[in-house]
Design an enzyme around this catalytic site. Structure first.
Site, PDB file in Angstrom:
ATOM      1  N   GLU A 489     136.494 -14.808 139.963  1.00  0.00           N
ATOM      2  CA  GLU A 489     136.279 -13.364 139.899  1.00  0.00           C
ATOM      3  C   GLU A 489     136.082 -12.903 138.458  1.00  0.00           C
ATOM      4  OE1 GLU A 489     135.575 -11.966 142.516  1.00  0.00           O
ATOM      5  OE2 GLU A 489     136.444 -13.324 144.000  1.00  0.00           O
ATOM      6  N   HIS A 492     132.489 -13.063 137.537  1.00  0.00           N
ATOM      7  CA  HIS A 492     131.760 -11.862 137.941  1.00  0.00           C
ATOM      8  C   HIS A 492     131.971 -10.735 136.921  1.00  0.00           C
ATOM      9  CE1 HIS A 492     130.215 -13.089 141.778  1.00  0.00           C
ATOM     10  NE2 HIS A 492     131.390 -13.267 142.340  1.00  0.00           N
TER      11      HIS A 492
END
Length: 703
Positions: A489, A492
């Protein structure tokens, strides 16, 4: 998972806070922190000081957008048209993304309900924008004139025109009206699907309490004891995170069986929701001149067609099958040895439990020992150190202004470069709580865009996880799977924070589906490399650096069942393609179809009565695009080998990753970025589409 608005179409294909909405004071708050007595709105948006502020947020966005729409016919230069279009998109998508994030994370029900209403109202308005012929004509004019100051502006005009036509604006009025109805229906079904998962996770009661191992009892709800001081049993909510723990740690096969069946049969209401969603998406694709939703969804992606996707998946399935079958036999043999049942059948609820045992024994792994080296705060420090080494940028804690945060455990960071100043802002919402989005995801709150030659609107993003513990707790330690997810994550987030595009339409993760997961998969590699882990992974009590031998064992264990995990992802992708592929003339049984695909591509049984796909949210967010994870794994593998493997922490590697990859967001063709970064061997072109090279990934996995 990435919840940026790249996952949407048309005007909601991008977002960033427009100055008239977020205001200069809001930007100043984010950049410079609090002043004495200052009070902010949610996420720093002044308008969101109360839940009902979402109503004004929507109204102001619509008012500002209408003002820009009315000015559109007077604009002559292509650059002016594209700039105004980007500001409209920026304005409405600020509301969309803020509302989406709020309704998934805010503990206050009033905020959630107001965010829901705001989401519905702004999406209805977005449908109006996506069917506005004044805007469409302006974009056609801009694209036709070809007088663009930059390649990004030219790409922007083309992208906007494609987005408009994906909304059906070029169709006759009757068809366009139906497309609008279907898009509204799809949005409502998608929301219903997600809300059902949160509201109806399923549950089982386990008696006696001793059937649950001590190491996971803290995540269970005890059933009140009859005798003081003794726990009678546990009420287990079979949400994905809890179910994963049950399947991994509980020796009792009956407890695992019950939890698996309940967890994979909830919510039952989503069986009907998914059928209606499939039907709506299929009708939409037919109106748009496509044979299936998979064709409609992939034609603008790197793959370009469902045939290319299917060929890629089948090829990969054939490569992986032999080793995956061998791994299946190893798990089955271990079960038979452990239970003494020489003809014992390997059930779906056995896989995680017995693979864990086999990994631990074969590679001398104790998961509690592994977790002792990953206190959450040290993991966050490790990520900060990684960013400093690669990009020369530093994360700083930013004091939260009263009203800005949605929960006391939220932390805010600023990413700053010594030569460039602030690059963006990151909220961390990492701990599990009731009513919160149940998984781990990256959410965009505001995208980046160039406001002038001197001024850049800074991106604001959030990472949402569901780790056990509370902020600052010494008990908040991650298992290695959770560490890998955190790094994923974070990849991202870095894509969003480090991009520097002229238009927010292309900011960060706003790229085509089958490219979006590449940075996240690349950063997973850092969670497995000892040269990286030794910089931060220290024992929570002794401070000792994680032993290299332990990291080698983790990597060996990862490879042990890598084929099975890859096979699972292939099957998920094939199921996603089949559900949204060409539809039969009569009614079909999706459960049987999924069962058939699993049998064709693996040795695993299907448990009658279960339907795990009813809470597989990727069918909503990545409908017909789940294969993108496999594309990303292949691309990331090639990038790691070409750029990072020799010196993963070198500034030279970081410079390449940022300047040839992350900086560009969606402003350049993904294939061009990949080839410039990792060489032309990273992909191959066929039948008008792009297919990743699988050789490096297969080499890693000894396939």
């Amino acid at each position: 998972m990435d919840f940026s608005s790249a996952m949407r179409r048309g005007f909601s294909a991008s977002k960033c806070a427009c100055r008239s909405l977020s205001s200069q004071s809001s930007s100043a708050i984010h950049a410079h922190g609090s002043t004495a007595g200052a009070r902010s709105g949610l996420y720093g948006f002044e308008v969101l000081k109360t839940a009902k502020g979402f109503r004004r947020f929507v109204d102001e966005a619509i008012e500002r957008s209408q003002e820009l729409v009315s000015r559109m016919p007077q604009l002559r230069a292509s650059e002016e048209i594209i700039g105004a279009m980007d500001e409209i998109s920026n304005t409405v998508c600020t509301v969309v993304d803020s509302a989406e994030f709020c309704r998934n994370t805010h503990p206050d029900r009033e905020f959630v309900e107001e965010a829901n209403l705001a989401s519905i109202k702004i999406n209805e308005y977005i449908h109006c924008l996506n069917t506005n012929h004044i805007l469409y004509s302006a974009v056609l004019k801009a694209e036709k004139e070809c007088a663009f100051p930059t390649k990004e502006a030219e790409r922007m005009a083309h992208s906007l025109r494609v987005d408009f036509e994906k909304g059906g604006i070029h169709l006759c009025p009757r068809k366009l009206e139906r497309v609008n109805q279907l898009n509204s229906e799809i949005a409502l079904l998608s929301r219903e699907f997600s809300e059902n998962i949160m509201r109806y996770p399923g549950s089982v009661d386990v008696f006696p309490a001793t059937r649950i191992p001590n190491n996971i009892q803290h995540i269970m709800k005890p059933i009140l004891p009859r005798e003081k001081g003794k726990t009678k049993g546990f009420h287990i909510t079979t949400d994905p995170a809890t179910l994963s723990s049950i399947l991994k740690w509980v020796p009792d096969p009956e407890v695992r069986r019950q939890a698996y069946i309940v967890g994979n049969s909830a919510p039952h209401a989503n069986l009907d929701v998914i059928e209606r969603l499939i039907a709506a998406r299929h009708e939409l694709s037919e109106i748009m001149g496509c044979k299936s939703y998979t064709e409609f969804a992939t034609q603008a992606n790197m793959a370009s067609s469902p045939e290319i996707v299917h060929s890629f998946l089948v090829e990969l399935s054939q490569i992986v099958r032999k080793k995956a079958d061998e791994e299946f036999m190893a798990i089955r043999n271990l079960k038979r040895h452990e239970t003494g049942e020489t003809s014992g059948v390997l059930e779906p609820w056995d896989e995680t439990y017995y693979t864990g045992i086999l990994k631990s024994r074969t590679h001398d792994l104790d998961h509690s020992v592994v977790a002792s080296y990953f206190p959450l705060q040290r993991c966050l420090d490790g990520l900060k150190s990684l960013v400093k080494s690669l990009f020369g940028a530093t994360f700083y804690d930013v004091p939260l202004i009263p009203g800005e945060s949605w929960h006391p455990s939220v932390v805010k960071l600023s990413l700053r470069h010594p030569d460039e100043g602030d690059l963006g802002f990151l909220y961390l919402d990492l701990y599990s709580r009731k009513g919160k989005y149940p998984g781990c995801a990256h959410f965009a709150i505001r995208g980046g865009r160039r406001l002038s030659a001197e001024e850049y609107q800074l991106p604001i993003v959030a990472l949402v996880c569901n780790f056990s513990g509370s902020i600052g707790s010494a008990n908040a330690r991650l298992n290695h799977g959770e560490l890998e997810t955190l790094f994923h994550e974070f990849g991202h987030a870095l894509h969003s924070l480090l991009s520097r595009t002229d238009y927010q339409h292309f900011s960060g993760t706003r790229v085509v589906f089958d490219f979006a997961e590449t940075p996240a998969n690349l950063f997973e590699y850092y969670a497995w490399d000892f040269r990286v882990l030794k910089t931060f992974a220290r024992h929570y009590s002794t401070g000792d650096v994680i032993p290299e031998k332990l990291v080698k064992s983790l990597n060996s264990a990862k490879c042990t069942f890598a084929a099975s995990e890859l096979q699972r992802q292939i099957i998920y992708s094939l199921i996603d393609q089949a559900l949204f592929g060409e539809q039969p003339s009569g009614k079909r049984d999706t459960i049987s179809m999924i069962n058939d695909l699993r049998r064709q591509h693996s040795c695993w049984n299907h448990e009658e009565g279960t339907h795990w796909h009813t809470r597989f949210t990727h069918l909503i967010n990545y409908g017909a695009g789940y294969y993108s994870y496999l594309y990303a794994k292949c691309f990331a593998s090639s990038i790691w080998k070409a750029v990072c493997r020799e010196e993963p922490l070198s500034p030279a590697a970081g410079l390449l990753i940022r300047d040839k990859f992350l900086r560009h967001g969606g402003a350049r063709e993904p294939a061009e970025l990949l080839e410039e970064l990792a060489g032309d061997q990273v992909l191959r072109r066929c039948s008008g589409g792009i297919v990743p090279d699988v050789s490096t990934l297969c080499e890693e996995m000894n396939l």
